[in-house]
Design an enzyme around this catalytic site. Structure first.
Site, PDB file in Angstrom:
ATOM      1  N   SER A   1       0.538  -1.461   0.239  1.00 24.08           N
ATOM      2  CA  SER A   1       0.307   0.277  -0.078  1.00 24.08           C
ATOM      3  C   SER A   1       0.653   1.237   0.384  1.00 24.08           C
ATOM      4  O   SER A   1       0.793   2.690  -1.008  1.00 24.08           O
ATOM      5  CB  SER A   1      -1.037  -0.491   1.162  1.00 24.08           C
ATOM      6  OG  SER A   1      -0.354  -0.360   2.293  1.00 24.08           O
TER       7      SER A   1
ATOM      8  N   HIS B   1      -2.141  -9.123   1.925  1.00 23.35           N
ATOM      9  CA  HIS B   1      -1.360  -7.537   2.319  1.00 23.35           C
ATOM     10  C   HIS B   1      -2.367  -7.034   3.657  1.00 23.35           C
ATOM     11  O   HIS B   1      -3.057  -8.215   4.482  1.00 23.35           O
ATOM     12  CB  HIS B   1      -1.518  -6.857   1.849  1.00 23.35           C
ATOM     13  CG  HIS B   1      -0.764  -5.091   1.806  1.00 23.35           C
ATOM     14  ND1 HIS B   1      -0.225  -5.185   2.775  1.00 23.35           N
ATOM     15  CD2 HIS B   1      -0.955  -4.127   1.449  1.00 23.35           C
ATOM     16  CE1 HIS B   1       0.185  -4.369   3.202  1.00 23.35           C
ATOM     17  NE2 HIS B   1      -0.009  -2.985   1.895  1.00 23.35           N
TER      18      HIS B   1
ATOM     19  N   HIS C   1       5.488 -12.702   7.367  1.00 22.65           N
ATOM     20  CA  HIS C   1       5.917 -11.184   7.779  1.00 22.65           C
ATOM     21  C   HIS C   1       7.084 -11.818   6.365  1.00 22.65           C
ATOM     22  O   HIS C   1       7.888 -12.379   6.007  1.00 22.65           O
ATOM     23  CB  HIS C   1       6.365 -10.412   8.349  1.00 22.65           C
ATOM     24  CG  HIS C   1       5.846  -9.450   8.491  1.00 22.65           C
ATOM     25  ND1 HIS C   1       6.525  -8.391   8.027  1.00 22.65           N
ATOM     26  CD2 HIS C   1       4.866  -8.440   8.332  1.00 22.65           C
ATOM     27  CE1 HIS C   1       6.181  -7.529   7.712  1.00 22.65           C
ATOM     28  NE2 HIS C   1       4.998  -7.721   8.224  1.00 22.65           N
TER      29      HIS C   1
ATOM     30  N   ARG D   1       3.010  -5.297  17.524  1.00 20.88           N
ATOM     31  CA  ARG D   1       1.867  -4.436  17.394  1.00 20.88           C
ATOM     32  C   ARG D   1       0.626  -5.336  17.531  1.00 20.88           C
ATOM     33  O   ARG D   1       0.252  -6.023  18.599  1.00 20.88           O
ATOM     34  CB  ARG D   1       1.422  -4.194  15.873  1.00 20.88           C
ATOM     35  CG  ARG D   1       2.821  -3.252  15.512  1.00 20.88           C
ATOM     36  CD  ARG D   1       2.381  -3.172  13.858  1.00 20.88           C
ATOM     37  NE  ARG D   1       2.844  -3.772  13.197  1.00 20.88           N
ATOM     38  CZ  ARG D   1       1.924  -3.967  11.740  1.00 20.88           C
ATOM     39  NH1 ARG D   1       1.951  -3.119  10.816  1.00 20.88           N
ATOM     40  NH2 ARG D   1       2.922  -5.287  10.788  1.00 20.88           N
TER      41      ARG D   1
ATOM     42  N   ASP E   1      -2.378  -8.668  11.728  1.00 18.97           N
ATOM     43  CA  ASP E   1      -3.437  -9.260  11.467  1.00 18.97           C
ATOM     44  C   ASP E   1      -3.651 -10.086  12.271  1.00 18.97           C
ATOM     45  O   ASP E   1      -5.153 -10.704  11.984  1.00 18.97           O
ATOM     46  CB  ASP E   1      -4.223  -9.516  10.452  1.00 18.97           C
ATOM     47  CG  ASP E   1      -2.979  -8.956   9.479  1.00 18.97           C
ATOM     48  OD1 ASP E   1      -3.679  -7.430   8.987  1.00 18.97           O
ATOM     49  OD2 ASP E   1      -2.464  -8.875   8.191  1.00 18.97           O
TER      50      ASP E   1
HETATM   51  N1  HAX Z   1       1.117 -19.776   6.041  1.00 22.65           N
HETATM   52  C1  HAX Z   1       1.706 -20.825   5.103  1.00 22.65           C
HETATM   53  N2  HAX Z   1       2.617 -20.757   4.239  1.00 22.65           N
HETATM   54  C2  HAX Z   1       3.230 -20.021   4.465  1.00 22.65           C
HETATM   55  C3  HAX Z   1       2.639 -19.025   5.421  1.00 22.65           C
HETATM   56  C4  HAX Z   1       2.350 -18.887   6.062  1.00 22.65           C
HETATM   57  N3  HAX Z   1       1.580 -17.563   7.042  1.00 22.65           N
HETATM   58  N4  HAX Z   1       3.522 -17.359   5.249  1.00 22.65           N
HETATM   59  C5  HAX Z   1       4.823 -17.541   4.390  1.00 22.65           C
HETATM   60  N5  HAX Z   1       4.597 -19.210   3.861  1.00 22.65           N
HETATM   61  C6  HAX Z   1       4.654 -20.234   2.543  1.00 22.65           C
HETATM   62  C7  HAX Z   1       4.646 -18.822   1.550  1.00 22.65           C
HETATM   63  O1  HAX Z   1       3.625 -18.799   0.903  1.00 22.65           O
HETATM   64  C8  HAX Z   1       6.155 -18.887   0.506  1.00 22.65           C
HETATM   65  O2  HAX Z   1       5.642 -20.711   0.225  1.00 22.65           O
HETATM   66  P1  HAX Z   1       6.077 -21.170  -1.714  1.00 22.65           P
HETATM   67  O3  HAX Z   1       7.425 -21.301  -1.412  1.00 22.65           O
HETATM   68  O4  HAX Z   1       4.744 -22.025  -1.375  1.00 22.65           O
HETATM   69  O5  HAX Z   1       5.548 -20.085  -2.353  1.00 22.65           O
HETATM   70  C9  HAX Z   1       7.296 -19.606   1.958  1.00 22.65           C
HETATM   71  O6  HAX Z   1       6.536 -19.479   3.223  1.00 22.65           O
HETATM   72  C10 HAX Z   1       8.123 -18.647   1.744  1.00 22.65           C
HETATM   73  O7  HAX Z   1       7.325 -17.224   2.236  1.00 22.65           O
HETATM   74  P2  HAX Z   1       8.280 -15.956   3.134  1.00 22.65           P
HETATM   75  O8  HAX Z   1       9.390 -15.874   2.762  1.00 22.65           O
HETATM   76  O9  HAX Z   1       8.630 -16.794   4.529  1.00 22.65           O
HETATM   77  O10 HAX Z   1       7.263 -14.987   2.810  1.00 22.65           O
HETATM   78  P3  HAX Z   1       6.478 -14.435   1.891  1.00 22.65           P
HETATM   79  O11 HAX Z   1       7.344 -12.473   1.976  1.00 22.65           O
HETATM   80  O12 HAX Z   1       6.921 -14.253   0.329  1.00 22.65           O
HETATM   81  O13 HAX Z   1       5.566 -13.185   2.073  1.00 22.65           O
HETATM   82  C11 HAX Z   1       3.527 -13.089   3.137  1.00 22.65           C
HETATM   83  C12 HAX Z   1       4.897 -12.938   3.596  1.00 22.65           C
HETATM   84  C13 HAX Z   1       3.146 -12.576   4.747  1.00 22.65           C
HETATM   85  C14 HAX Z   1       2.197 -12.755   2.470  1.00 22.65           C
HETATM   86  C15 HAX Z   1       3.412 -14.624   4.002  1.00 22.65           C
HETATM   87  O14 HAX Z   1       3.953 -15.019   5.232  1.00 22.65           O
HETATM   88  C16 HAX Z   1       1.841 -14.414   3.894  1.00 22.65           C
HETATM   89  O15 HAX Z   1       0.487 -15.192   2.696  1.00 22.65           O
HETATM   90  N6  HAX Z   1       1.282 -14.875   5.667  1.00 22.65           N
HETATM   91  C17 HAX Z   1       0.155 -15.033   5.837  1.00 22.65           C
HETATM   92  C18 HAX Z   1      -1.181 -13.842   4.751  1.00 22.65           C
HETATM   93  C19 HAX Z   1      -0.998 -12.794   6.217  1.00 22.65           C
HETATM   94  O16 HAX Z   1      -1.090 -12.785   6.960  1.00 22.65           O
HETATM   95  N7  HAX Z   1      -0.562 -11.399   5.617  1.00 22.65           N
HETATM   96  C20 HAX Z   1      -0.801 -10.691   6.742  1.00 22.65           C
HETATM   97  C21 HAX Z   1       0.774  -9.761   5.878  1.00 22.65           C
HETATM   98  C22 HAX Z   1       1.269  -8.446   7.210  1.00 22.65           C
HETATM   99  C23 HAX Z   1       0.580  -7.424   6.578  1.00 22.65           C
HETATM  100  O17 HAX Z   1       1.008  -7.209   5.577  1.00 22.65           O
HETATM  101  N8  HAX Z   1      -0.181  -6.725   6.405  1.00 22.65           N
HETATM  102  O18 HAX Z   1      -0.914  -5.624   6.715  1.00 22.65           O
END
Ligand code: HAX
Length: 426
Positions: free
Chosen positions: A234, A264, A310, A319, A365
């Site tokens: 964002s 996000h 994250h 937080r 979150d």
């Molecule tokens: N559950 C399952 N698998 C997860 C995970 C979770 N909570 N978090 C990461 N992973 C997986 C990823 O999908 C990725 O899998 P692939 O290799 O198969 O693609 C692997 O672990 C490596 O990911 P990462 O490097 O640890 O994480 P990224 O930096 O790529 O992504 C995310 C960060 C926040 C998008 C990710 O942790 C996620 O999808 N979390 C769940 C959704 C979430 O809580 N989002 C909110 C984040 C906070 C925010 O921005 N709020 O606005």
């Protein structure tokens, strides 16, 4: 006599410009980052390629606003945080009172916004409604008017600040109105002349104050979500759109469209949904073993566990810790809160065992939904709207500073897969 925010910034900005010019002159060619092929394919994670002074996110500490860890700021008012984000210091009591008065003076929502919102389909997502409302309010932009009249570059920040005040002065009223319209909660409630920004938002949503607990929860919520440095979807989107000199209404609406994504800001709606699903499946607050089984079921079906992981953080998000502490103080026996707390005990171990997520710990979150649910906001698809009201502070403060410093239009270089292959000899 207390100074207005504009007067404070007017004093500060020449110094910031001088500092930036000196850094560029003396260190313009110094290398600060390298980019690997994996980073180019991987969302530019970790590439240092932009400046954001409002806050930093340290992997092992979490959010730090202007040198102050977020836990030190959790009992402040959101209005104080906006001032801090912009100026680097908290306002004095007089400055705060003056700023709150100014914000209220910018609080009138044009009637056409309600007409636009009422004309939207009943099934529109509340984030689509909020983004549309902010975009529609572009009609009010002081930046656009001044730009069309012809203004010097050095003045860009002034109407940007004016637009920021208009957005902040109205966004909570619009967001509360969306809640009442969308979920048929009755008439839209007018802003109060007395209450602070956070408390008034809670009141306009129509939530019972519960001896001020609801107001305290809302202030905390708005403080904790206010900013998270410059590279998240964002903030980065808002920055990029703003860098083309699109005015703050365009830029903030664009940033909020990014916040509406499930990876996000929308994760908070997904997160409480996941918690409620476990409760439904097991008929009440589930045991640790039941949560563990459900977590594996989620992972094995190829889904993520929302609220965990994250892109930057490598510890429990402070937080989340702040929300959890509030929950333990005021709603320790609430079954949804109990479940969230239990999920916190179980899910990091499951994610660690699975070994994929770089960070198995909860992000912001994971904790907020239980509090919102407890205080009466049961429509969890609305949760990202609350996040948006708060994050508008971060996006807007970054925009004002970028216009003040004349930050260039964003234009990184993309390369083709063919080019990558040619570089690697494959
Ligand atoms: N559950 C399952 N698998 C997860 C995970 C979770 N909570 N978090 C990461 N992973 C997986 C990823 O999908 C990725 O899998 P692939 O290799 O198969 O693609 C692997 O672990 C490596 O990911 P990462 O490097 O640890 O994480 P990224 O930096 O790529 O992504 C995310 C960060 C926040 C998008 C990710 O942790 C996620 O999808 N979390 C769940 C959704 C979430 O809580 N989002 C909110 C984040 C906070 C925010 O921005 N709020 O606005």
């Amino acid at each position: 006599m207390a100074k207005t925010l504009k007067e404070k910034l007017g004093e500060l900005i020449p110094r910031l410009r001088e500092e930036r010019a000196t850094i560029l002159k003396d260190f313009g060619e110094t290398q600060i980052s390298q980019v690997s092929v994996a980073q180019a394919f991987g969302g530019m994670r970790g590439v240092k390629g932009m400046i954001c002074d409002t806050s930093v996110v340290e992997p092992d500490k979490g959010l730090i606003i202007r040198g102050r860890p977020i836990m030190e700021l959790k009992d402040r008012l959101p209005e104080e945080i906006f001032w801090l984000l912009l100026t680097g210091n908290l306002p004095s009591a007089d400055e705060l009172a003056l700023f709150q008065k100014e914000l209220k003076a910018h609080g009138e929502v044009p009637n056409y916004i309600w007409k636009v919102l009422k004309a939207m389909p009943k099934t529109s997502h509340p984030m689509a409604m909020l983004d549309t409302a902010i975009l529609s309010m572009e009609n009010e932009s002081a930046f656009r008017k001044r730009y069309d009249e012809g203004m010097a570059k050095t003045e860009y920040w002034e109407p940007t600040l004016e637009d920021a005040m208009t957005i902040l002065g109205t966004i909570h009223t619009i967001a509360a109105g969306i809640y009442r319209l969308k979920y048929k909660k009755g008439d839209i409630i007018e802003p109060s002349k007395k209450l602070d920004w956070g408390a008034d938002y809670a009141r306009m949503l129509g939530l019972p104050p519960k001896k001020g607990e609801t107001y305290a929860m809302m202030r905390l919520y708005l403080v904790l979500h206010s900013d998270h440095e410059g590279g998240n979807v964002s903030a980065n989107t808002c920055h990029t759109v703003g860098s083309a000199l699109s005015d703050p209404f365009y830029a903030v609406s664009a940033g909020l469209n990014g916040l509406a994504g499930p990876l996000h800001g929308l994760a908070n709606q997904e997160c409480l949904n996941w918690v409620l699903q476990t409760m439904e499946k097991f008929g009440g607050a589930p045991s640790e073993k039941q949560i563990e089984d459900y977590a594996w079921e989620t992972l094995n079906s190829g889904k993520v566990i929302p609220g965990y992981g994250h892109a930057v953080l490598r510890v429990t998000d402070p937080r989340f810790a702040a929300f959890n502490a509030f929950g333990k103080k005021y709603l320790a026996k609430d079954p949804v809160f109990l479940t969230v707390d239990r999920v916190f005990t179980v899910v990091p171990k499951v994610l660690e065992k699975q070994g994929k997520a770089k960070n198995p710990w909860p992000n912001v979150d994971a904790g907020s939904g239980a509090l919102l649910y407890h205080y009466g906001i049961k429509e969890f698809e609305y949760y990202t709207v609350l996040f948006s009201v708060s994050r508008a502070m971060g996006m807007l403060s970054q925009l004002v500073l970028n216009r003040a410093l004349g930050t260039a239009i964003t234009r990184p270089k993309s390369v083709s897969t063919e080019w990558i292959k040619s570089q690697t000899g494959k």
